[in-house]
Design a protein around this motif. Structure first.
Motif, PDB file in Angstrom:
ATOM      1  N   ILE A  50      26.384  38.684  87.655  1.00  0.00           N
ATOM      2  CA  ILE A  50      25.838  39.708  87.924  1.00  0.00           C
ATOM      3  C   ILE A  50      24.701  39.372  87.593  1.00  0.00           C
ATOM      4  N   LYS A  51      23.164  40.231  88.449  1.00  0.00           N
ATOM      5  CA  LYS A  51      21.872  40.233  87.979  1.00  0.00           C
ATOM      6  C   LYS A  51      21.234  41.634  87.659  1.00  0.00           C
ATOM      7  N   SER A  52      20.090  41.442  87.013  1.00  0.00           N
ATOM      8  CA  SER A  52      19.436  42.739  87.202  1.00  0.00           C
ATOM      9  C   SER A  52      18.099  42.834  87.203  1.00  0.00           C
ATOM     10  N   GLY A  53      17.091  43.077  87.129  1.00  0.00           N
ATOM     11  CA  GLY A  53      15.854  42.514  86.833  1.00  0.00           C
ATOM     12  C   GLY A  53      15.106  41.443  87.461  1.00  0.00           C
ATOM     13  N   ASN A  54      13.998  41.417  87.375  1.00  0.00           N
ATOM     14  CA  ASN A  54      13.551  39.840  88.072  1.00  0.00           C
ATOM     15  C   ASN A  54      13.462  40.301  89.678  1.00  0.00           C
ATOM     16  N   GLY A  55      13.169  40.831  90.099  1.00  0.00           N
ATOM     17  CA  GLY A  55      13.614  41.376  91.565  1.00  0.00           C
ATOM     18  C   GLY A  55      14.214  42.291  92.375  1.00  0.00           C
ATOM     19  N   SER A  56      15.239  42.615  91.610  1.00  0.00           N
ATOM     20  CA  SER A  56      15.755  43.502  92.265  1.00  0.00           C
ATOM     21  C   SER A  56      16.542  44.401  91.138  1.00  0.00           C
ATOM     22  N   VAL A  57      17.100  45.407  91.393  1.00  0.00           N
ATOM     23  CA  VAL A  57      17.564  46.342  90.846  1.00  0.00           C
ATOM     24  C   VAL A  57      19.041  46.168  89.899  1.00  0.00           C
ATOM     25  N   LEU A  58      19.748  45.540  90.992  1.00  0.00           N
ATOM     26  CA  LEU A  58      21.459  44.873  90.633  1.00  0.00           C
ATOM     27  C   LEU A  58      21.798  43.884  91.951  1.00  0.00           C
ATOM     28  N   ASN A  59      22.016  43.070  91.422  1.00  0.00           N
ATOM     29  CA  ASN A  59      22.704  41.441  92.840  1.00  0.00           C
ATOM     30  C   ASN A  59      23.817  41.639  91.907  1.00  0.00           C
ATOM     31  N   LEU A  60      25.102  41.641  92.721  1.00  0.00           N
ATOM     32  CA  LEU A  60      26.779  40.962  92.123  1.00  0.00           C
ATOM     33  C   LEU A  60      26.674  39.537  93.522  1.00  0.00           C
ATOM     34  N   MET A  61      27.136  38.844  92.880  1.00  0.00           N
ATOM     35  CA  MET A  61      27.640  37.622  93.650  1.00  0.00           C
ATOM     36  C   MET A  61      29.240  36.948  93.349  1.00  0.00           C
TER      37      MET A  61
END
Length: 93
Positions: free
Chosen positions: A46-57
């Motif tokens: 789960i990633k947020s920031g650095n080019g995206s608001v929210l990313n789930l892989m």
């Protein structure tokens, strides 16, 4: 602004990509589904920031799922030809 873009690629497995409501640099929603030739250990990222608001892989065995909300768009030049380096793709656009 484009409403929808669909792509398919085969590179050590099948990858299907979708982008909804996107410009050249940003997409409201991006997603990909993968079925790969090689299995891997399961994980969730789960990633947020650095080019995206929210990313789930999510990855389990050979299945992969990637969902992004309000993030930078993928570089289709690299996705369509995985042997091209990113620098070369940027020079042709």
């Amino acid at each position: 602004m484009k409403l929808i873009t669909l792509k398919h690629r085969y590179d050590y497995g099948h990858d299907w990509y979708i982008q909804l409501l996107h410009t050249k640099r940003w997409a409201l929603f991006q997603g990909s589904v993968s079925w790969n030739d090689y299995a891997a250990w399961p994980y969730i990222q789960i990633k947020s920031g650095n080019g995206s608001v929210l990313n789930l892989m999510f990855w389990a065995y050979r299945f992969g799922l990637d969902v992004g909300i309000i993030e930078r768009t993928w570089n289709w030049g690299v996705i369509e030809d995985p042997d091209v380096e990113e620098e070369d793709a940027q020079q042709t656009t």
